[in-house]
Motif scaffolding. Structure first.
Motif, mmCIF file in Angstrom:
data_model
loop_
_atom_site.group_PDB
_atom_site.id
_atom_site.type_symbol
_atom_site.label_atom_id
_atom_site.label_comp_id
_atom_site.label_asym_id
_atom_site.label_seq_id
_atom_site.Cartn_x
_atom_site.Cartn_y
_atom_site.Cartn_z
ATOM 1 N N PHE A 8 0.874 -1.123 -0.091
ATOM 2 C CA PHE A 8 0.197 0.011 -0.042
ATOM 3 C C PHE A 8 0.966 1.343 -0.014
ATOM 4 C CE2 PHE A 8 -2.521 -3.514 1.773
ATOM 5 C CZ PHE A 8 -3.904 -3.431 1.095
ATOM 6 N N THR A 9 2.008 1.206 -0.849
ATOM 7 C CA THR A 9 3.063 2.323 -0.789
ATOM 8 C C THR A 9 2.497 3.172 -1.911
ATOM 9 O OG1 THR A 9 4.275 0.717 -2.096
ATOM 10 C CG2 THR A 9 4.769 0.701 0.121
ATOM 11 N N PRO A 10 3.183 4.343 -2.055
ATOM 12 C CA PRO A 10 2.857 5.258 -3.178
ATOM 13 C C PRO A 10 3.611 4.858 -4.289
ATOM 14 C CG PRO A 10 3.602 6.528 -1.117
ATOM 15 C CD PRO A 10 3.809 5.036 -0.937
ATOM 16 N N GLY A 11 3.785 3.771 -4.491
ATOM 17 C CA GLY A 11 4.803 3.143 -5.797
ATOM 18 C C GLY A 11 6.130 2.826 -5.050
ATOM 19 N N PRO A 12 6.587 1.551 -5.745
ATOM 20 C CA PRO A 12 5.782 0.729 -6.740
ATOM 21 C C PRO A 12 4.533 0.116 -5.971
ATOM 22 C CG PRO A 12 7.852 -0.185 -6.160
ATOM 23 C CD PRO A 12 8.286 1.147 -5.148
ATOM 24 N N THR A 13 3.751 -0.200 -6.776
ATOM 25 C CA THR A 13 2.483 -0.564 -6.384
ATOM 26 C C THR A 13 2.152 -2.179 -6.622
ATOM 27 O OG1 THR A 13 1.411 -0.102 -8.353
ATOM 28 C CG2 THR A 13 1.131 1.483 -6.580
ATOM 29 N N MET A 14 1.114 -3.016 -6.234
ATOM 30 C CA MET A 14 0.870 -4.348 -6.542
ATOM 31 C C MET A 14 0.835 -4.303 -7.981
ATOM 32 S SD MET A 14 -1.339 -5.516 -3.262
ATOM 33 C CE MET A 14 -2.428 -4.249 -3.099
ATOM 34 N N VAL A 15 1.239 -5.500 -8.554
ATOM 35 C CA VAL A 15 1.141 -5.811 -9.745
ATOM 36 C C VAL A 15 0.157 -7.012 -10.146
ATOM 37 C CG1 VAL A 15 2.470 -6.677 -11.789
ATOM 38 C CG2 VAL A 15 3.609 -4.990 -10.437
ATOM 39 N N PRO A 16 -0.541 -7.078 -11.125
ATOM 40 C CA PRO A 16 -1.483 -8.236 -11.288
ATOM 41 C C PRO A 16 -0.788 -9.494 -11.606
ATOM 42 C CG PRO A 16 -2.340 -6.406 -12.488
ATOM 43 C CD PRO A 16 -1.065 -5.877 -12.022
ATOM 44 N N PRO A 17 -1.122 -10.729 -11.312
ATOM 45 C CA PRO A 17 -0.718 -11.951 -11.646
ATOM 46 C C PRO A 17 -0.476 -11.995 -13.083
ATOM 47 C CG PRO A 17 -2.445 -12.385 -10.144
ATOM 48 C CD PRO A 17 -2.150 -11.029 -10.122
ATOM 49 N N GLU A 18 -1.530 -11.334 -13.753
ATOM 50 C CA GLU A 18 -1.486 -11.717 -15.191
ATOM 51 C C GLU A 18 -0.519 -10.909 -16.114
ATOM 52 O OE1 GLU A 18 -3.952 -10.756 -13.325
ATOM 53 O OE2 GLU A 18 -5.987 -11.116 -14.166
ATOM 54 N N VAL A 19 -0.156 -9.781 -15.192
ATOM 55 C CA VAL A 19 0.951 -8.868 -15.768
ATOM 56 C C VAL A 19 2.358 -9.619 -15.357
ATOM 57 C CG1 VAL A 19 2.107 -6.427 -15.532
ATOM 58 C CG2 VAL A 19 -0.298 -7.060 -15.549
ATOM 59 N N ASN A 20 2.634 -10.053 -14.193
ATOM 60 C CA ASN A 20 3.673 -10.827 -13.539
ATOM 61 C C ASN A 20 4.013 -11.921 -14.715
ATOM 62 O OD1 ASN A 20 4.502 -9.139 -11.512
ATOM 63 N ND2 ASN A 20 3.217 -10.481 -10.282
ATOM 64 N N LEU A 21 2.811 -12.707 -15.080
ATOM 65 C CA LEU A 21 3.153 -13.900 -16.066
ATOM 66 C C LEU A 21 3.720 -13.462 -17.567
ATOM 67 C CD1 LEU A 21 0.165 -16.263 -14.991
ATOM 68 C CD2 LEU A 21 2.522 -16.667 -14.907
ATOM 69 N N ALA A 22 3.195 -12.175 -17.993
ATOM 70 C CA ALA A 22 3.700 -11.819 -19.172
ATOM 71 C C ALA A 22 4.967 -11.422 -19.280
ATOM 72 C CB ALA A 22 2.759 -10.400 -19.773
ATOM 73 N N GLU A 23 5.529 -10.928 -18.137
ATOM 74 C CA GLU A 23 7.130 -10.876 -17.961
ATOM 75 C C GLU A 23 7.929 -11.979 -18.012
ATOM 76 O OE1 GLU A 23 8.297 -7.935 -14.773
ATOM 77 O OE2 GLU A 23 6.058 -8.245 -14.461
ATOM 78 N N ALA A 24 7.218 -13.060 -17.841
ATOM 79 C CA ALA A 24 7.955 -14.422 -17.589
ATOM 80 C C ALA A 24 8.113 -15.282 -19.038
ATOM 81 C CB ALA A 24 7.340 -15.529 -16.594
ATOM 82 N N ALA A 25 7.455 -14.523 -20.158
ATOM 83 C CA ALA A 25 7.461 -15.159 -21.312
ATOM 84 C C ALA A 25 8.730 -15.217 -22.013
ATOM 85 C CB ALA A 25 6.409 -14.572 -22.476
ATOM 86 N N PRO A 26 9.385 -16.014 -22.920
ATOM 87 C CA PRO A 26 10.570 -16.091 -23.474
ATOM 88 C C PRO A 26 10.927 -14.680 -24.081
ATOM 89 C CG PRO A 26 9.506 -18.185 -23.985
ATOM 90 C CD PRO A 26 8.509 -17.346 -23.333
ATOM 91 N N MET A 27 12.104 -14.263 -24.138
ATOM 92 C CA MET A 27 12.267 -13.047 -24.980
ATOM 93 C C MET A 27 12.193 -13.141 -26.647
ATOM 94 S SD MET A 27 13.732 -10.269 -24.343
ATOM 95 C CE MET A 27 13.408 -10.326 -22.699
#
Ligand SMILES: Cc1ncc(COP(=O)(O)O)c(C=O)c1O
Length: 383
Positions: A8-27
């Motif tokens: 509950f910080t003024p940034g960085p904030t919580m990231v949706p799991p769907e967004v985290n998963l997108a980061e895990a995709a191969p380069m």
């Protein structure tokens, strides 16, 4: 205690799991049609978030401050005069940037917790007709105030002074009607209302601004707007983009657009109202004296309570992270951020943890008082 981590910080904030998963995709490689498509989708998505059809929007591999610096170095020349509004630490940063680049910054200052009115801006514009730009902050994250950008823009549209708005914490939380209000430049970062990790900066540039960009003589290379404009004509960036974050941004923007921008703003207004009601029900005082922002709730530390120790305990033992004050506000306030990937039930968790931590620290708490006040707000809401 079983610890569940929530920000509950003024940034960085919580990231949706769907967004985290997108980061895990191969380069993937960035000079490909596959990446160009995502890059242009994100550029268009950011235009929608800035509420502009006419502006150019560029994606930077930097935090929000890089986008702030981009605006300064592309609009001004050494010795230029510019007004800047400073109602907290981030407004002060505009002054530091202007100084660093040898420009003459004229400060419009309000005490922490207050804002600068459109009338004061009108007076400053009349007194300094030679000011090339007015740099301001929509939501001042250090104090929890929101400024009247619409009111400022109504003035700068008439004088021709370029209005540059830091929307790092407010984009996707408070409306920024870029075209409708007549904003000239807006900058933001990824790690707040955009529901992304830190690392991307964004800048929106109105068509009328390019004349000033051509005339600007401040040194620039990586943050050159003309270089960005040239590259985007080929659906790319001049240098290697933050591919992973841009792919994640596509997912986050799709989520925001599916919710609907006006609903996103309404959700944040409701979370802010409930948070304010919750802390007030505990007998605490808001630090913000006017222009309360929907980004975060800034609260005065109660007398006799070591607030930084309370925050540390909430973070280390409960997993619930709030923040204290910055600079001279350290130890005097705490800030409950409610921007981005946050809903009603998250706020109840934060207020529940606050009740427990304050009570254990010796502050008199009627159990459930903050929760009941927040729940009242949620029960009357339709969403
Ligand atoms: C209003 C505002 N402006 C500027 C910044 C600076 O952004 P960054 O830390 O991403 O460089 C922040 C970040 O905390 C902010 O909240």
């Amino acid at each position: 205690m079983l610890k569940k981590n929530m920000l509950f910080t003024p940034g960085p904030t919580m990231v949706p799991p769907e967004v985290n998963l997108a980061e895990a995709a191969p380069m993937i490689h960035h000079r490909t049609p596959q990446f160009s498509q995502i890059f242009m989708d994100v550029t268009e998505g950011m235009k929608a978030l800035f509420e502009t059809k006419e502006a150019d929007v560029f994606i930077l591999a930097s935090s929000g401050t890089g986008a702030m610096e981009t605006s300064v170095v592309n609009l001004l020349s050494p010795g230029d005069k510019a007004l800047f509004i400073s109602v907290g630490k981030f407004g002060e940063r505009w002054g530091e940037l202007l100084k660093a680049y040898g420009c003459q910054g004229v400060e419009l200052k309000a005490e922490y917790g207050r804002v600068i009115s459109a009338k004061e801006v009108a007076d400053a514009l009349a007194k300094h007709p030679d000011a090339k730009a007015l740099f301001t902050t929509q939501s001042e994250t250090s104090t929890g105030v929101v400024s009247d950008i619409e009111g400022y823009a109504a003035l700068t549209r008439k004088t021709g002074t370029l209005l540059v708005v830091d929307t790092v914490s407010s984009l996707g939380v408070h409306p920024l009607r870029f075209d409708a209000w007549g904003v000239d430049v807006a900058v933001t970062g990824s790690q707040k209302g955009c529901m992304l990790p830190p690392g991307l900066g964004f800048i929106a540039v109105a068509p009328r601004v390019w004349k000033a960009v051509e005339q600007s003589k401040l040194p620039k290379y990586y943050f050159s707007l003309p270089a960005m404009k040239k590259a985007i004509a080929d659906k790319t960036t001049a240098y290697t983009p933050a591919i992973t974050l841009i792919r994640a941004a596509k997912v986050a923007l799709d989520m925001l657009m599916a919710e609907g921008l006006e609903n996103v703003y309404a959700r944040h207004a409701m979370l802010a109202e409930a948070s304010r009601a919750g802390v007030k029900a505990l007998g605490l005082k808001l630090f913000t004296k006017e222009g309360e922002s929907n980004v975060l709730t800034a609260v005065e530390a109660p007398e006799g309570i070591k607030i930084d120790a309370v925050i540390k305990r909430m973070r280390d033992e409960f997993g619930i992270t709030l923040t204290g004050g910055q600079g001279s506000m350290k130890g005097r306030i705490f800030r409950l951020g409610h921007m981005g990937y946050v809903n009603q039930f998250d706020i109840l968790a934060a207020l529940g943890a606050l009740e427990k931590a304050l009570s254990d620290a010796g502050y008199p708490v009627k159990p459930g008082s903050a929760l009941a006040a927040a729940q009242e707000v949620f029960l009357k809401s339709k969403s």
